[in-house]
Write a protein that holds these residues in place. Sequence first.
Motif, PDB file in Angstrom:
ATOM      1  N   PHE A   1       0.861  -1.186   0.009  1.00  0.00           N
ATOM      2  CA  PHE A   1      -0.337   0.028   0.066  1.00  0.00           C
ATOM      3  C   PHE A   1       0.859   1.226   0.033  1.00  0.00           C
ATOM      4  CE2 PHE A   1      -2.859   3.148   2.226  1.00  0.00           C
ATOM      5  CZ  PHE A   1      -3.838   3.141   1.529  1.00  0.00           C
ATOM      6  N   LEU A   2       0.766   1.851  -1.085  1.00  0.00           N
ATOM      7  CA  LEU A   2       2.013   3.023  -1.221  1.00  0.00           C
ATOM      8  C   LEU A   2       1.070   4.513  -1.076  1.00  0.00           C
ATOM      9  CD1 LEU A   2       3.456   1.768  -4.520  1.00  0.00           C
ATOM     10  CD2 LEU A   2       4.147   1.223  -2.395  1.00  0.00           C
ATOM     11  N   HIS A   3       1.909   5.393  -0.271  1.00  0.00           N
ATOM     12  CA  HIS A   3       1.461   6.763  -0.202  1.00  0.00           C
ATOM     13  C   HIS A   3       2.825   7.482  -0.911  1.00  0.00           C
ATOM     14  CE1 HIS A   3      -1.250   6.228   2.873  1.00  0.00           C
ATOM     15  NE2 HIS A   3      -1.994   7.119   2.255  1.00  0.00           N
TER      16      HIS A   3
ATOM     17  N   SER B   1       2.005   7.119  10.841  1.00  0.00           N
ATOM     18  CA  SER B   1       1.255   5.807  10.497  1.00  0.00           C
ATOM     19  C   SER B   1       0.157   6.041   9.536  1.00  0.00           C
ATOM     20  CB  SER B   1       0.595   5.129  11.677  1.00  0.00           C
ATOM     21  OG  SER B   1      -0.525   5.970  12.314  1.00  0.00           O
ATOM     22  N   ASP B   2      -0.342   7.252   9.338  1.00  0.00           N
ATOM     23  CA  ASP B   2      -1.541   7.548   8.294  1.00  0.00           C
ATOM     24  C   ASP B   2      -0.815   7.697   7.029  1.00  0.00           C
ATOM     25  OD1 ASP B   2      -3.721   7.489  10.030  1.00  0.00           O
ATOM     26  OD2 ASP B   2      -3.317   9.498  10.775  1.00  0.00           O
ATOM     27  N   VAL B   3       0.448   8.042   6.835  1.00  0.00           N
ATOM     28  CA  VAL B   3       0.933   8.611   5.516  1.00  0.00           C
ATOM     29  C   VAL B   3       2.384   7.593   5.109  1.00  0.00           C
ATOM     30  CG1 VAL B   3      -0.237  10.466   5.109  1.00  0.00           C
ATOM     31  CG2 VAL B   3       1.865  10.499   6.642  1.00  0.00           C
ATOM     32  N   THR B   4       2.644   6.478   5.871  1.00  0.00           N
ATOM     33  CA  THR B   4       3.621   5.890   5.414  1.00  0.00           C
ATOM     34  C   THR B   4       3.939   5.541   3.858  1.00  0.00           C
ATOM     35  OG1 THR B   4       3.364   4.612   7.641  1.00  0.00           O
ATOM     36  CG2 THR B   4       4.886   3.538   6.051  1.00  0.00           C
ATOM     37  N   PRO B   5       5.088   5.965   3.442  1.00  0.00           N
ATOM     38  CA  PRO B   5       5.225   5.884   2.022  1.00  0.00           C
ATOM     39  C   PRO B   5       5.068   4.442   1.418  1.00  0.00           C
ATOM     40  CG  PRO B   5       7.134   7.126   3.087  1.00  0.00           C
ATOM     41  CD  PRO B   5       6.197   6.365   4.271  1.00  0.00           C
ATOM     42  N   MET B   6       5.473   3.530   2.168  1.00  0.00           N
ATOM     43  CA  MET B   6       5.008   2.099   1.551  1.00  0.00           C
ATOM     44  C   MET B   6       5.113   0.919   2.865  1.00  0.00           C
ATOM     45  SD  MET B   6       7.450  -0.001  -0.931  1.00  0.00           S
ATOM     46  CE  MET B   6       7.316  -1.412  -1.613  1.00  0.00           C
ATOM     47  N   ARG B   7       3.961   0.229   2.786  1.00  0.00           N
ATOM     48  CA  ARG B   7       3.723  -0.778   3.872  1.00  0.00           C
ATOM     49  C   ARG B   7       2.923  -2.044   3.192  1.00  0.00           C
ATOM     50  NH1 ARG B   7      -0.174   3.107   5.713  1.00  0.00           N
ATOM     51  NH2 ARG B   7      -2.198   2.364   5.763  1.00  0.00           N
ATOM     52  N   GLY B   8       3.180  -3.095   3.857  1.00  0.00           N
ATOM     53  CA  GLY B   8       2.383  -4.231   3.210  1.00  0.00           C
ATOM     54  C   GLY B   8       2.723  -5.303   3.903  1.00  0.00           C
ATOM     55  N   LEU B   9       2.622  -6.676   3.379  1.00  0.00           N
ATOM     56  CA  LEU B   9       2.969  -8.037   3.659  1.00  0.00           C
ATOM     57  C   LEU B   9       3.543  -8.612   2.422  1.00  0.00           C
ATOM     58  CD1 LEU B   9       0.476 -10.123   2.503  1.00  0.00           C
ATOM     59  CD2 LEU B   9      -0.713  -8.746   4.332  1.00  0.00           C
ATOM     60  N   VAL B  10       4.446  -9.720   2.611  1.00  0.00           N
ATOM     61  CA  VAL B  10       4.907 -10.534   1.837  1.00  0.00           C
ATOM     62  C   VAL B  10       4.811 -11.844   2.410  1.00  0.00           C
ATOM     63  CG1 VAL B  10       6.502  -8.933   1.086  1.00  0.00           C
ATOM     64  CG2 VAL B  10       7.163 -10.470   2.748  1.00  0.00           C
ATOM     65  N   LEU B  11       4.935 -12.986   1.468  1.00  0.00           N
ATOM     66  CA  LEU B  11       4.781 -14.460   1.531  1.00  0.00           C
ATOM     67  C   LEU B  11       6.096 -14.691   1.268  1.00  0.00           C
ATOM     68  CD1 LEU B  11       3.191 -16.727   2.472  1.00  0.00           C
ATOM     69  CD2 LEU B  11       2.420 -17.193   0.264  1.00  0.00           C
TER      70      LEU B  11
END
Length: 312
Positions: free
Chosen positions: A34-36, A276-286
């Motif tokens: 999820f990118l900002h 936390s509202d505008v983190t440039p990039m966050r997500g999950l990986v398998l």
Amino acid sequence: MNTLVDNNSAPVRYRVVHETRYTYPSLVTLSQQFLHMTPRDFAYQQTEFHQIVMDPSEDDGVDGVDYFGNGTRHVTITVPHKTLLVHAESVVALSPRRDLSQIRGTMAWEHLRDMMLQVRSPATLEICRYLYASPHISCGDLLAQYARVSFTPGRPLLDAAMDLTRRIFDDFEFDDKATEISTTLEELLEWRRGVCQDFAHLMIGCLRSLGLPARYISGYILTHPPAGQARLIGADASHAWVSLFCPGLGWIDFDPTNHCLVQREHITLGWGRDFSDVTPMRGLVLGGNGQELQVNVTVIPLNEEFAEALPA
């Protein structure tokens, strides 16, 4: 006071390249991010060009807008990979903002505090969301006590905010090894060391502890190489600063890391309650079994009068 901004000055244009590279010890079979990373358009900033390129390429990408009106992109990558590169590139134009001479003599800060306690209307709902504690910003007596050295009785709101900006700059040392995302503002007050994100959170916590609405701004800042040296590609960085609401003038931005009123060297990605509202990039990986992160940011002035020596 409601001084008009001089709109005769030409906008300052910048090219911004933000590259994020993740390296994994073992294969990642699925990545959702999820990118900002999309610059925000508003009165003082217009985006002329923007693109995000992924390597490996995304299988699916959805552009959207979050709760605060910031541009977002949600991507899914199913190609197995051991490195992920996200290349965001933009050209933005920044218009003149109010300078120090134009923000003097505003209402006393207590008037805004009292207004936020008493006035409840559709016009104030957007402002009220920035009044309270949030995931990374606490409110309390320690923060209020630190703030009151600047916010003395009857002092004009923005004069006091500029003084608080100066004091944080003077009292705290930039140290990128001193804090973590879990560091509390109370710990920061004790240690007096941190990074721009910490200083922005601290100033916002101080303002909210006095009952004043303040929001967190995520973006970039133009840095200046030593005299006679070329600007280094990738040597700039993500940045964070503070925006305080002032009736009659709107949101006014302050940078406690650099002790300045934000003018035309700050490029805005977005805003929210805190990081936390505008983190440039966050997500999950398998998969992956851990990760190594490298971030490179380059901000290049495109106006001839603002440009400096650039590498060939």
